[in-house]
Motif scaffolding. Sequence first.
Motif, PDB file in Angstrom:
ATOM      1  N   GLN A  66      23.960  23.144  78.486  1.00 16.88           N
ATOM      2  CA  GLN A  66      23.099  23.643  77.412  1.00 16.88           C
ATOM      3  C   GLN A  66      23.904  24.344  76.330  1.00 16.88           C
ATOM      4  OE1 GLN A  66      20.090  26.401  78.719  1.00 16.88           O
ATOM      5  NE2 GLN A  66      19.073  26.475  76.737  1.00 16.88           N
ATOM      6  N   THR A  67      24.832  25.213  76.715  1.00 15.82           N
ATOM      7  CA  THR A  67      25.614  25.934  75.704  1.00 15.82           C
ATOM      8  C   THR A  67      26.610  25.008  75.012  1.00 15.82           C
ATOM      9  OG1 THR A  67      27.126  26.732  77.441  1.00 15.82           O
ATOM     10  CG2 THR A  67      25.345  28.219  76.748  1.00 15.82           C
ATOM     11  N   LEU A  68      27.089  23.980  75.721  1.00 11.16           N
ATOM     12  CA  LEU A  68      27.958  22.997  75.078  1.00 11.16           C
ATOM     13  C   LEU A  68      27.189  22.226  74.010  1.00 11.16           C
ATOM     14  CD1 LEU A  68      30.535  21.350  74.729  1.00 11.16           C
ATOM     15  CD2 LEU A  68      29.822  19.938  76.688  1.00 11.16           C
ATOM     16  N   GLN A  69      25.985  21.785  74.331  1.00 14.09           N
ATOM     17  CA  GLN A  69      25.193  21.042  73.358  1.00 14.09           C
ATOM     18  C   GLN A  69      24.849  21.907  72.152  1.00 14.09           C
ATOM     19  OE1 GLN A  69      24.799  17.783  73.432  1.00 14.09           O
ATOM     20  NE2 GLN A  69      25.917  17.784  75.374  1.00 14.09           N
ATOM     21  N   ALA A  70      24.609  23.198  72.372  1.00 13.72           N
ATOM     22  CA  ALA A  70      24.327  24.106  71.259  1.00 13.72           C
ATOM     23  C   ALA A  70      25.547  24.245  70.352  1.00 13.72           C
ATOM     24  CB  ALA A  70      23.899  25.467  71.788  1.00 13.72           C
ATOM     25  N   ALA A  71      26.737  24.309  70.947  1.00 17.16           N
ATOM     26  CA  ALA A  71      27.963  24.394  70.146  1.00 17.16           C
ATOM     27  C   ALA A  71      28.181  23.106  69.361  1.00 17.16           C
ATOM     28  CB  ALA A  71      29.159  24.686  71.043  1.00 17.16           C
ATOM     29  N   LYS A  72      27.908  21.962  69.976  1.00 17.61           N
ATOM     30  CA  LYS A  72      28.034  20.682  69.274  1.00 17.61           C
ATOM     31  C   LYS A  72      27.081  20.612  68.085  1.00 17.61           C
ATOM     32  CE  LYS A  72      29.558  17.680  73.080  1.00 17.61           C
ATOM     33  NZ  LYS A  72      29.171  16.510  73.929  1.00 17.61           N
ATOM     34  N   LYS A  73      25.848  21.045  68.291  1.00 18.63           N
ATOM     35  CA  LYS A  73      24.879  21.028  67.192  1.00 18.63           C
ATOM     36  C   LYS A  73      25.336  21.933  66.057  1.00 18.63           C
ATOM     37  CE  LYS A  73      20.021  21.703  65.972  1.00 18.63           C
ATOM     38  NZ  LYS A  73      20.372  22.449  64.735  1.00 18.63           N
ATOM     39  N   ALA A  74      25.886  23.084  66.402  1.00 16.49           N
ATOM     40  CA  ALA A  74      26.383  24.001  65.365  1.00 16.49           C
ATOM     41  C   ALA A  74      27.528  23.366  64.592  1.00 16.49           C
ATOM     42  CB  ALA A  74      26.816  25.319  66.001  1.00 16.49           C
ATOM     43  N   TRP A  75      28.376  22.607  65.277  1.00 20.10           N
ATOM     44  CA  TRP A  75      29.466  21.902  64.589  1.00 20.10           C
ATOM     45  C   TRP A  75      28.896  20.866  63.621  1.00 20.10           C
ATOM     46  CZ3 TRP A  75      31.346  16.997  63.839  1.00 20.10           C
ATOM     47  CH2 TRP A  75      32.647  16.889  63.346  1.00 20.10           C
ATOM     48  N   LEU A  76      27.938  20.092  64.074  1.00 19.73           N
ATOM     49  CA  LEU A  76      27.323  19.077  63.213  1.00 19.73           C
ATOM     50  C   LEU A  76      26.663  19.719  61.993  1.00 19.73           C
ATOM     51  CD1 LEU A  76      25.736  16.831  65.981  1.00 19.73           C
ATOM     52  CD2 LEU A  76      27.700  16.237  64.544  1.00 19.73           C
ATOM     53  N   ASP A  77      25.983  20.834  62.206  1.00 21.31           N
ATOM     54  CA  ASP A  77      25.351  21.545  61.095  1.00 21.31           C
ATOM     55  C   ASP A  77      26.391  22.063  60.100  1.00 21.31           C
ATOM     56  OD1 ASP A  77      22.869  21.106  62.232  1.00 21.31           O
ATOM     57  OD2 ASP A  77      22.675  23.126  63.071  1.00 21.31           O
ATOM     58  N   ALA A  78      27.524  22.517  60.619  1.00 24.63           N
ATOM     59  CA  ALA A  78      28.569  23.062  59.760  1.00 24.63           C
ATOM     60  C   ALA A  78      29.197  21.988  58.874  1.00 24.63           C
ATOM     61  CB  ALA A  78      29.641  23.744  60.600  1.00 24.63           C
ATOM     62  N   ARG A  79      29.157  20.746  59.319  1.00 30.15           N
ATOM     63  CA  ARG A  79      29.746  19.665  58.532  1.00 30.15           C
ATOM     64  C   ARG A  79      28.931  19.360  57.275  1.00 30.15           C
ATOM     65  NH1 ARG A  79      34.667  18.447  58.703  1.00 30.15           N
ATOM     66  NH2 ARG A  79      34.484  16.169  58.672  1.00 30.15           N
ATOM     67  N   VAL A  80      27.649  19.680  57.277  1.00 28.88           N
ATOM     68  CA  VAL A  80      26.786  19.306  56.154  1.00 28.88           C
ATOM     69  C   VAL A  80      27.253  19.951  54.844  1.00 28.88           C
ATOM     70  CG1 VAL A  80      24.440  19.422  55.218  1.00 28.88           C
ATOM     71  CG2 VAL A  80      24.803  18.759  57.610  1.00 28.88           C
ATOM     72  N   PRO A  81      27.382  21.268  54.743  1.00 31.15           N
ATOM     73  CA  PRO A  81      27.873  21.819  53.479  1.00 31.15           C
ATOM     74  C   PRO A  81      29.356  21.555  53.264  1.00 31.15           C
ATOM     75  CG  PRO A  81      27.541  23.581  55.066  1.00 31.15           C
ATOM     76  CD  PRO A  81      26.976  22.331  55.683  1.00 31.15           C
ATOM     77  N   TYR A  82      30.148  21.586  54.333  1.00 28.55           N
ATOM     78  CA  TYR A  82      31.593  21.434  54.118  1.00 28.55           C
ATOM     79  C   TYR A  82      31.929  20.086  53.502  1.00 28.55           C
ATOM     80  CZ  TYR A  82      36.518  21.235  54.263  1.00 28.55           C
ATOM     81  OH  TYR A  82      37.824  21.103  53.833  1.00 28.55           O
ATOM     82  N   GLN A  83      31.319  19.013  53.979  1.00 32.35           N
ATOM     83  CA  GLN A  83      31.650  17.700  53.427  1.00 32.35           C
ATOM     84  C   GLN A  83      31.246  17.591  51.964  1.00 32.35           C
ATOM     85  OE1 GLN A  83      33.999  16.983  55.726  1.00 32.35           O
ATOM     86  NE2 GLN A  83      33.523  14.898  55.117  1.00 32.35           N
ATOM     87  N   GLN A  84      30.277  18.375  51.548  1.00 31.93           N
ATOM     88  CA  GLN A  84      29.904  18.392  50.128  1.00 31.93           C
ATOM     89  C   GLN A  84      30.911  19.178  49.291  1.00 31.93           C
ATOM     90  OE1 GLN A  84      25.437  18.792  49.387  1.00 31.93           O
ATOM     91  NE2 GLN A  84      25.536  19.193  51.590  1.00 31.93           N
TER      92      GLN A  84
END
Length: 418
Positions: A66-84
């Motif tokens: 569960q905590t691994l999946q939460a960290a993965k989701k946070a990584w995916l979310d972080a990519r949204v503004p950074y790639q812009q």
Amino acid sequence: MELTPFKRNLIALSLFAAPLGAQAATQQDVVEHYADVAHAVFADSHTTAIALEQAIDAFVAKPSEQTLQAAKKAWLDARVPYQQSEVFRFGNAIVDDWEGQLNAWPLDEGLIDYVADGYQAELGNAGATANIIANQSIQIGATKLDVAEITPDLLASLNEVGGSEANVASGYHAIEFLLWGQDLHGTQAGAGERPYTDFAYGEACTHGNCDRRRDYLKAAADLLVDDLAWMRDQWAEGNKDNYRATLLADSSENGLRKMLFGMGSLSLGELAGERMKVALEANSTEDEHDCFSDNTHNSHFYNEQGIYNVLTGSYQRVDGGELTGPSILDLVAEKDPQAAKEIKASFDKAHQQVKTLVVSAEQNNVHFDQLIAAGNTEGNALVNQSIFALVDQTKHIERAAKLIGIDNLNPDTADHQF
């Protein structure tokens, strides 16, 4: 139903561009608003990196699926503004010189941790299998390095160690590798499958060195947050010594040149070339951008979104707010309203075409690494169509430049022929 970051941005897309010619804008107004957009994008990148750091802290404190999946989701979310944010790299040397510590790729993951048998490293890279996590010291050529204490400063010092660009010790992709592990599926369906037990305590630890793996993940997250805070502050108002002040003190013509060069270079040499054409022509998953997580479709889409943002002077904040203001498109519309419509139409086409890569992944479960597979005629064509649309978009960026008086733009092709 929870909306993905991609879908939230699609809903907001119709609000992005003001009616052509609706706002009279000066060149200086446009450059100043460009700096505002850059600050907002880097501020959001910093905010989402803090959320990622917090998710990683929770994961390493109590490793579980569960905590691994939460960290993965946070990584995916972080990519949204950074790639812009990558549209600000080209033309702004301060960003391009800094970016490698956050987003360098492809990387030889064997520098960081264990890898599968048969791992294909960069030819001639002495650090390709150094495995920092498993060792207190590493040997890179004739140099022996102490890596006993894994800290943010250590990771920063190890980037490009031994002179190889494939030696990437920090940033989004190092964190991605630690969270997902290697993607061993090649051009078949599936991403990395690292078990959460690689970070477990005591006898539950798998693959050894779980304490050092936890330390590495935390140090990489800490460094990411600090680096993004620094760049955010470079674009903030009220500091006479930061990059924003330098940019705005220069001529507005030079500011516009930086804007247009950044758009064209990301569109052509980087996104169409390095991130799509290279991977497609080699049918190489090693040249896929977010290769461990299979998030490449979103990285490509948000790169394109960043280019679109600069054209229209708009940005969708991660908190749902919208930033709008004077734009390059406004300047073009004042010179030639019909040309402005045609330029925006090319951008809309490229935006929608790159979106088809997202649709393929999210609706059809066919990700970028499958699209580029040898023999996947339909998938190859989909990627090629995105390349063609980005090339056409770049031609319209050059057209916009000429219309507002910026000659000889020469966007970077990264030595690709289109």
